[in-house]
Motif scaffolding. Sequence first.
Motif, PDB file in Angstrom:
ATOM      1  N   TYR A 171      37.304  46.264  59.705  1.00 28.90           N
ATOM      2  CA  TYR A 171      37.734  47.614  59.373  1.00 28.90           C
ATOM      3  C   TYR A 171      39.059  47.631  58.611  1.00 28.90           C
ATOM      4  O   TYR A 171      39.529  48.696  58.218  1.00 28.90           O
ATOM      5  N   LEU A 172      39.671  46.474  58.396  1.00 30.69           N
ATOM      6  CA  LEU A 172      40.900  46.406  57.624  1.00 30.69           C
ATOM      7  C   LEU A 172      40.596  46.571  56.137  1.00 30.69           C
ATOM      8  O   LEU A 172      39.527  46.168  55.660  1.00 30.69           O
ATOM      9  N   SER A 173      41.535  47.162  55.417  1.00 25.02           N
ATOM     10  CA  SER A 173      41.389  47.194  53.969  1.00 25.02           C
ATOM     11  C   SER A 173      41.528  45.777  53.416  1.00 25.02           C
ATOM     12  O   SER A 173      42.085  44.881  54.080  1.00 25.02           O
ATOM     13  N   ASP A 174      41.020  45.557  52.218  1.00 27.47           N
ATOM     14  CA  ASP A 174      41.057  44.206  51.642  1.00 27.47           C
ATOM     15  C   ASP A 174      42.485  43.689  51.507  1.00 27.47           C
ATOM     16  O   ASP A 174      42.769  42.518  51.777  1.00 27.47           O
ATOM     17  N   ASP A 176      45.239  44.627  53.329  1.00 28.44           N
ATOM     18  CA  ASP A 176      45.794  44.318  54.657  1.00 28.44           C
ATOM     19  C   ASP A 176      45.138  43.079  55.250  1.00 28.44           C
ATOM     20  O   ASP A 176      45.809  42.265  55.907  1.00 28.44           O
ATOM     21  N   PHE A 177      43.843  42.946  55.022  1.00 29.41           N
ATOM     22  CA  PHE A 177      43.109  41.789  55.541  1.00 29.41           C
ATOM     23  C   PHE A 177      43.675  40.488  54.965  1.00 29.41           C
ATOM     24  O   PHE A 177      43.962  39.530  55.707  1.00 29.41           O
ATOM     25  N   GLN A 178      43.871  40.425  53.669  1.00 30.42           N
ATOM     26  CA  GLN A 178      44.377  39.207  53.051  1.00 30.42           C
ATOM     27  C   GLN A 178      45.817  38.921  53.465  1.00 30.42           C
ATOM     28  O   GLN A 178      46.196  37.756  53.688  1.00 30.42           O
ATOM     29  N   CYS A 179      46.610  39.969  53.621  1.00 28.09           N
ATOM     30  CA  CYS A 179      48.001  39.772  54.058  1.00 28.09           C
ATOM     31  C   CYS A 179      48.068  39.212  55.478  1.00 28.09           C
ATOM     32  O   CYS A 179      48.882  38.310  55.763  1.00 28.09           O
ATOM     33  N   LEU A 180      47.244  39.726  56.372  1.00 27.93           N
ATOM     34  CA  LEU A 180      47.253  39.242  57.762  1.00 27.93           C
ATOM     35  C   LEU A 180      46.726  37.817  57.867  1.00 27.93           C
ATOM     36  O   LEU A 180      47.230  37.016  58.679  1.00 27.93           O
ATOM     37  N   ILE A 181      45.707  37.486  57.069  1.00 28.77           N
ATOM     38  CA  ILE A 181      45.196  36.116  57.090  1.00 28.77           C
ATOM     39  C   ILE A 181      46.285  35.141  56.635  1.00 28.77           C
ATOM     40  O   ILE A 181      46.502  34.073  57.242  1.00 28.77           O
ATOM     41  N   LYS A 182      47.001  35.486  55.585  1.00 28.56           N
ATOM     42  CA  LYS A 182      48.061  34.606  55.078  1.00 28.56           C
ATOM     43  C   LYS A 182      49.276  34.588  55.993  1.00 28.56           C
ATOM     44  O   LYS A 182      50.158  33.715  55.856  1.00 28.56           O
ATOM     45  N   LEU A 183      49.338  35.538  56.934  1.00 25.62           N
ATOM     46  CA  LEU A 183      50.443  35.582  57.891  1.00 25.62           C
ATOM     47  C   LEU A 183      50.228  34.625  59.073  1.00 25.62           C
ATOM     48  O   LEU A 183      51.183  34.293  59.789  1.00 25.62           O
ATOM     49  N   LEU A 184      48.992  34.162  59.289  1.00 21.04           N
ATOM     50  CA  LEU A 184      48.682  33.335  60.456  1.00 21.04           C
ATOM     51  C   LEU A 184      49.443  32.002  60.499  1.00 21.04           C
ATOM     52  O   LEU A 184      49.833  31.555  61.591  1.00 21.04           O
ATOM     53  N   LEU A 286      45.198  28.175  71.919  1.00 19.85           N
ATOM     54  CA  LEU A 286      44.149  29.108  71.511  1.00 19.85           C
ATOM     55  C   LEU A 286      43.802  28.928  70.031  1.00 19.85           C
ATOM     56  O   LEU A 286      44.689  28.709  69.200  1.00 19.85           O
ATOM     57  N   LEU A 287      42.499  29.062  69.736  1.00 21.30           N
ATOM     58  CA  LEU A 287      41.984  28.910  68.375  1.00 21.30           C
ATOM     59  C   LEU A 287      41.437  30.236  67.840  1.00 21.30           C
ATOM     60  O   LEU A 287      41.201  31.181  68.594  1.00 21.30           O
ATOM     61  N   ASP A 288      41.204  30.263  66.532  1.00 18.68           N
ATOM     62  CA  ASP A 288      40.421  31.309  65.846  1.00 18.68           C
ATOM     63  C   ASP A 288      40.979  32.716  66.030  1.00 18.68           C
ATOM     64  O   ASP A 288      40.248  33.661  66.333  1.00 18.68           O
ATOM     65  N   LEU A 289      42.259  32.872  65.794  1.00 16.72           N
ATOM     66  CA  LEU A 289      42.832  34.216  65.798  1.00 16.72           C
ATOM     67  C   LEU A 289      42.305  35.059  64.645  1.00 16.72           C
ATOM     68  O   LEU A 289      42.367  36.290  64.684  1.00 16.72           O
ATOM     69  N   GLU A 290      41.793  34.402  63.620  1.00 13.76           N
ATOM     70  CA  GLU A 290      41.296  35.126  62.448  1.00 13.76           C
ATOM     71  C   GLU A 290      39.979  35.844  62.696  1.00 13.76           C
ATOM     72  O   GLU A 290      39.573  36.703  61.891  1.00 13.76           O
ATOM     73  N   ASN A 291      39.276  35.529  63.789  1.00 14.09           N
ATOM     74  CA  ASN A 291      37.945  36.108  64.016  1.00 14.09           C
ATOM     75  C   ASN A 291      37.977  37.629  64.110  1.00 14.09           C
ATOM     76  O   ASN A 291      37.106  38.319  63.574  1.00 14.09           O
ATOM     77  N   SER A 292      38.985  38.156  64.794  1.00 19.36           N
ATOM     78  CA  SER A 292      39.058  39.611  64.928  1.00 19.36           C
ATOM     79  C   SER A 292      39.402  40.273  63.596  1.00 19.36           C
ATOM     80  O   SER A 292      38.978  41.400  63.332  1.00 19.36           O
ATOM     81  N   LEU A 293      40.166  39.587  62.741  1.00 22.29           N
ATOM     82  CA  LEU A 293      40.478  40.132  61.423  1.00 22.29           C
ATOM     83  C   LEU A 293      39.245  40.137  60.532  1.00 22.29           C
ATOM     84  O   LEU A 293      39.045  41.068  59.738  1.00 22.29           O
ATOM     85  N   ILE A 404      44.659  50.733  64.030  1.00 25.78           N
ATOM     86  CA  ILE A 404      43.505  51.525  63.591  1.00 25.78           C
ATOM     87  C   ILE A 404      42.231  50.678  63.628  1.00 25.78           C
ATOM     88  O   ILE A 404      41.168  51.144  64.077  1.00 25.78           O
ATOM     89  N   ALA A 405      42.325  49.431  63.170  1.00 27.07           N
ATOM     90  CA  ALA A 405      41.150  48.548  63.188  1.00 27.07           C
ATOM     91  C   ALA A 405      40.693  48.285  64.624  1.00 27.07           C
ATOM     92  O   ALA A 405      39.483  48.253  64.909  1.00 27.07           O
ATOM     93  N   LYS A 406      41.652  48.123  65.540  1.00 29.75           N
ATOM     94  CA  LYS A 406      41.312  47.894  66.944  1.00 29.75           C
ATOM     95  C   LYS A 406      40.572  49.101  67.522  1.00 29.75           C
ATOM     96  O   LYS A 406      39.582  48.947  68.262  1.00 29.75           O
TER      97      LYS A 406
END
Length: 563
Positions: A171-174, A176-184, A286-293, A404-406
Amino acid sequence: MAFMEKPPAGKVLLDDTVPLTAAIEASQSLQSHTIVRRYSDFDLLNNSLQIAGLSLPLPPKKLIGNMDREFIAERQKGLQNYLNVITTNHILSNCELVKKFLDPNNYSANYTEIALQQVSMFFRSEPKWEVVEPLKDIGWRIRKKYFLMKIKNQPKERLVLSWADLGPDKYLSDKDFQCLIKLLPSCFHPYIYRVTFATANESSALLIRMFNEKGTLKDLIYKSKPKDPFLKKYCNPKKIQGLELQQIKTYGRQILEVLKFLHDKGFPYGHLHASNVMLDGDTCRLLDLENSLLGLPSLYRSYFSQFRKINTLESVDVHCFGHLLYEMTYGRPPDSVPVDSFPPAPSMAVVAVLESTLSCEACKNGMPTVSRLLQMPLFSDVLLTTSEKPQFKIPTKLKEALRIAKECIEKRLIEEQKQIHQHRRLTRAQSHHGSEEERKKRKILARKKSKRSALENSEEHSAKYNNSNNSGSGASSPLTSPSSPTPPSTSAALGLSKRCKERDICITSTSSTSTTTSSSLASCEHRGTCPALVSGCEWREPRGLAQLYPEFPKRNFEESQNL
């Protein structure tokens, strides 16, 4: 499709955790989709699933007499049982082989080839990485692929690249999604496995982590090798043995601490299971924090979607922790959820935590919080020694996007739970009304109703008959005068009617209708016989007409009895 190319419009994002059921039926119009499979297709599927090490009940092949009606019916039952065994196994039902067999329209793509294309496009812009080999089917997700990597100037160091497609909960915009992935890669926590590199486009994400030879917590429990296929590692373990009590306490406390950290940060997780916990010595990460994104569904979604009180990602994490604790304690996952009774455990404190997360009461009333679990006796006395300070800075704008995505993820979960609840009620009602006991009850009620209506009709006909009798008697006896005496037959009938009322004579009608009664009455009056002795009536007066009226002809009375 190129790595940076946008996904085609109208692409359907499937939830791969939705359980599939299959029923072999005769050719007919069905609401669900229909597939045509030969016995050879079942045989090919069965051979492909042999890697799981399970004994699956596929009916044997027959060359002579395989077109007999009895044999075909028997084989249909055998194949139905075979499909039931596969679809009720949580690991088999989620594997790509079964999904393609039961739903070829939605699972016809070659995801390994798609992942290779995406990774190849990535390497054009990042030439320092090199693929050593694909790690085929080491995970359970159909749209997530793994590759063993190395850095060209460090050839002995091994890394793991994971590529994943988008899921139905993205549900994230493209942007926001890319920014959060690169933040990991900037996330530092003693119990989170470090991300070395991360990037994303509008349709997928690609992350690189260090390869761990020891594998995950699930590999420790099942004594398996990390590079083996998922079905081979976990479907049929050679030895079922849980961890020691101190390991359960330490690992459980570490996992709860990192869950609390993510919840406080407002970062949705919801993907806790033993394969997403990496072991680094005596430390769980813990692994795979990106799954929820990415919007990927949880491994245990088919479990917690059955319970309407598990409707937030925090409660989902707690419920999944119960699954993980059960697997650490007993060396295998629970057979079904909720769990009615727990086998003997190393400590009653373990059972107390399991009851608060997996019991029928817990699933019905709701999950405890992570803070409440940390205060329970099993984890409250565990001392954690770590010098690494947690660090994960999320900008305010991205925090709002995560919130909002949550909410959207939880809203979809609530809608799905509502549909499942309605379907379950409908199925239960259909099963109840279709049971043999209910059929017998309905038959008994129908008989009682039929008898009651027959009795009411009988009383109604009797009343109509009496009314017609009285009106007929009055019409056939006009005012007498010396010049017009009453005929003997009419006077006898009239007198009989009066005397019957005085002496409580019972006349019971059986099946005659009002039309038949009127015609019989007219016939009897025409013949000069008693109107009470018509067809369908029963005479119960112990005294005869000759005793009541001596003048009544005996011959007419006998004729009336014959009628």
